[in-house]
Design an enzyme around this catalytic site. Structure first.
Site, PDB file in Angstrom:
ATOM      1  N   HIS A 125       0.908  -1.082  -0.059  1.00 15.64           N
ATOM      2  CA  HIS A 125       0.106  -0.080   0.014  1.00 15.64           C
ATOM      3  C   HIS A 125       1.142   1.268   0.244  1.00 15.64           C
ATOM      4  O   HIS A 125       1.316   1.936   1.105  1.00 15.64           O
ATOM      5  CB  HIS A 125      -0.914  -0.095   0.982  1.00 15.64           C
ATOM      6  CG  HIS A 125      -1.916   1.060   1.119  1.00 15.64           C
ATOM      7  ND1 HIS A 125      -3.063   1.002   2.006  1.00 15.64           N
ATOM      8  CD2 HIS A 125      -2.020   2.392   0.660  1.00 15.64           C
ATOM      9  CE1 HIS A 125      -3.644   2.067   1.837  1.00 15.64           C
ATOM     10  NE2 HIS A 125      -3.207   3.006   1.252  1.00 15.64           N
ATOM     11  N   HIS A 153      -9.325   0.968  -1.310  1.00 14.66           N
ATOM     12  CA  HIS A 153      -9.559   1.575  -0.021  1.00 14.66           C
ATOM     13  C   HIS A 153     -10.955   1.522   0.520  1.00 14.66           C
ATOM     14  O   HIS A 153     -11.731   1.942  -0.169  1.00 14.66           O
ATOM     15  CB  HIS A 153      -9.222   3.055  -0.128  1.00 14.66           C
ATOM     16  CG  HIS A 153      -7.659   3.256  -0.494  1.00 14.66           C
ATOM     17  ND1 HIS A 153      -6.803   2.674  -1.357  1.00 14.66           N
ATOM     18  CD2 HIS A 153      -6.818   4.021   0.167  1.00 14.66           C
ATOM     19  CE1 HIS A 153      -5.622   3.212  -1.387  1.00 14.66           C
ATOM     20  NE2 HIS A 153      -5.691   3.922  -0.478  1.00 14.66           N
ATOM     21  N   GLU A 187     -11.138   3.539   5.934  1.00 12.06           N
ATOM     22  CA  GLU A 187     -10.019   4.455   6.412  1.00 12.06           C
ATOM     23  C   GLU A 187     -10.796   5.467   7.267  1.00 12.06           C
ATOM     24  O   GLU A 187     -10.558   5.763   8.374  1.00 12.06           O
ATOM     25  CB  GLU A 187      -9.239   5.198   5.230  1.00 12.06           C
ATOM     26  CG  GLU A 187      -8.048   6.088   5.760  1.00 12.06           C
ATOM     27  CD  GLU A 187      -7.640   6.755   4.300  1.00 12.06           C
ATOM     28  OE1 GLU A 187      -8.031   6.546   3.241  1.00 12.06           O
ATOM     29  OE2 GLU A 187      -6.615   7.404   4.717  1.00 12.06           O
ATOM     30  N   ASP A 209       1.891   3.942   2.797  1.00  9.62           N
ATOM     31  CA  ASP A 209       0.765   4.905   2.050  1.00  9.62           C
ATOM     32  C   ASP A 209       1.427   6.174   1.013  1.00  9.62           C
ATOM     33  O   ASP A 209       1.459   5.815  -0.120  1.00  9.62           O
ATOM     34  CB  ASP A 209      -0.130   5.414   3.095  1.00  9.62           C
ATOM     35  CG  ASP A 209      -1.633   5.617   2.599  1.00  9.62           C
ATOM     36  OD1 ASP A 209      -1.810   5.254   1.366  1.00  9.62           O
ATOM     37  OD2 ASP A 209      -2.568   6.202   3.374  1.00  9.62           O
ATOM     38  N   ASP A 210       1.689   7.171   1.961  1.00  2.97           N
ATOM     39  CA  ASP A 210       2.294   8.169   1.233  1.00  2.97           C
ATOM     40  C   ASP A 210       3.299   8.600   1.944  1.00  2.97           C
ATOM     41  O   ASP A 210       3.399   9.798   2.540  1.00  2.97           O
ATOM     42  CB  ASP A 210       1.221   9.299   0.836  1.00  2.97           C
ATOM     43  CG  ASP A 210      -0.061   8.885   0.425  1.00  2.97           C
ATOM     44  OD1 ASP A 210      -0.118   8.768  -0.945  1.00  2.97           O
ATOM     45  OD2 ASP A 210      -1.163   8.650   1.053  1.00  2.97           O
TER      46      ASP A 210
HETATM   47  N1  HPA Z   1      -6.547   7.460   1.144  1.00  2.00           N
HETATM   48  C1  HPA Z   1      -7.301   7.519  -0.200  1.00  2.00           C
HETATM   49  N2  HPA Z   1      -6.765   7.977  -1.299  1.00  2.00           N
HETATM   50  C2  HPA Z   1      -5.382   8.317  -1.080  1.00  2.00           C
HETATM   51  C3  HPA Z   1      -4.628   7.991  -0.003  1.00  2.00           C
HETATM   52  C4  HPA Z   1      -5.353   7.799   1.052  1.00  2.00           C
HETATM   53  O1  HPA Z   1      -4.677   7.276   2.252  1.00  2.00           O
HETATM   54  N3  HPA Z   1      -3.288   8.268  -0.282  1.00  2.00           N
HETATM   55  C5  HPA Z   1      -3.202   8.574  -1.875  1.00  2.00           C
HETATM   56  N4  HPA Z   1      -4.844   8.472  -2.258  1.00  2.00           N
HETATM   57 ZN    ZN Z   2      -3.930   4.888   0.407  1.00  2.00          ZN
END
Ligand code: HPA
Ligand code: ZN
Length: 349
Positions: free
Chosen positions: A25, A205, A208, A286-287
């Site tokens: 991810h 996703h 979250e 994630d990012d």
């Molecule tokens: N959630 C949803 N979209 C996204 C995310 C995330 O954590 N990171 C990059 N796009």
């Molecule tokens: Zn993500």
């Protein structure tokens, strides 16, 4: 389950760093560091609404998912040419190799680029070339997963999918990301069915910020094989039992959840609860350029904050291989290497 021999507490951080692991991810656009954003802006003559690297970094104070996405899409606006996509992916893959990531399944958001007039071929060919070079040069196996932006329509997703079809050998699956609340998975039923018919893997996703209901529809309407995030599952006991029974992986991202205020503090993260319930949890970044850390930072900070054990480290790494979309023989090779690393640390005890 392989029983981990006791590992001296002071050795746990080194074990976390050195153990082989898969990352499942990671949004490649979320690996764009401010320095690379400014370098690409200069190379491409793009003007950014931030004076410099420091001003951009100072804007990374997020309150929820949307506050992050606004800056994330602005950062991606510097990507124009195939080499830009290559450079971004190559920078991530080098960082991943340093963290002993042996396999990465990497999300990309084509609509963020095609909407600005960048051709699909530019995006996919640049990213894919970096993945090929990663295997040859770094020994890291890397695959791509095409994500649809859920704040856009299903028609837009279908058009994107059709544009990507000529490059079908260069990605292994489709996913669903961007603003979750108000955009439930079932909005994308047709395009996921089409991707499945083309033999692609399916992930989304869900849970979250959105409710457990979105996880149910990801499973039962989209028929996903993994759920990205999924931390809201703890509010639905029936869902928890289903996920445990089916071993549906959840790709959990603790530093992301902390930075987007899903949990007030890292110590409050529910990863321990998810693991205790027997779910196939994996740990991911994630990012990483936006959330303060790559994969090993996520491991080190999460273990320090929540008190997870060496046995749980083994489970997380082992789950990352189990949950990956690679052949069984390859999974077994990585599991063997994982056990060897744990053996080495137990021997030092
Ligand atoms: N959630 C949803 N979209 C996204 C995310 C995330 O954590 N990171 C990059 N796009
Ligand atoms: Zn993500």
């Amino acid at each position: 389950m392989y029983q981990v021999h006791s590992v001296a507490p002071h050795l746990l951080p080194q074990l976390l760093r050195e153990m082989p692991k898969a990352e499942l991810h990671i949004h490649i656009e979320g690996s764009l560091e401010p320095e690379l954003i400014f370098a690409l802006a200069q190379r491409n003559g793009v003007t950014l609404p931030y004076a410099n690297v420091e001003a951009l970094r100072a804007a990374y104070a997020f309150t929820n998912l949307q506050s992050f996405l606004d800056i994330y899409y602005a950062g991606a606006s510097v990507l124009l040419h195939e080499q830009d996509f290559y450079d971004m992916a190559w920078a991530y893959l080098q960082r991943a190799a340093a963290d002993h990531v042996v396999h990465a399944e990497i999300f990309f958001d084509p609509q963020t680029h095609t909407e600005r007039g960048v051709p699909m071929a530019t995006v996919i060919n640049g990213l894919h070339r970096a993945c090929v070079d990663a295997q040859a040069t770094l020994g890291v196996s890397a695959q791509l997963i095409l994500c649809f932006l859920r704040h856009l329509s299903e028609e837009a997703a279908l058009q994107t999918f059709n544009e990507a079809l000529p490059f079908k050998t260069k990605f292994i699956g489709v996913g669903l990301d961007s603003s979750e609340v108000g955009h439930p998975p079932e909005k994308f039923q047709k395009v996921f069915a089409l991707a499945h018919a083309h033999g692609l893997h399916l992930v989304a996703h869900a849970g979250e910020e959105g409710p457990p209901a979105y996880m149910w529809s990801a499973l039962d309407v989209l028929h996903v094989e993994r759920i990205d995030h999924g931390v809201q599952a703890v509010h639905d006991a029936t869902l928890m039992a289903r996920l445990a029974k089916d071993r549906t992986p959840l790709t959990v991202c603790p530093l992301s959840n902390q930075k987007l205020c899903v949990f007030p503090d890292l110590k409050d993260h529910n990863i321990g609860q998810l693991l205790d319930a027997g779910l196939c949890v994996t740990l991911n970044s994630d990012d990483p350029a936006y959330f303060g850390g790559y994969l090993n930072d996520n491991f080190l900070q999460t273990f320090a904050a929540t008190g997870l054990t060496a046995q749980q480290a083994y489970v997380l790494a082992s789950n990352s291989f189990e949950a990956s979309f690679v052949p069984e023989v390859q999974k077994n090779q990585w599991l063997h290497a994982l056990k060897q690393t744990f053996q080495k640390f137990a021997d030092q005890d």
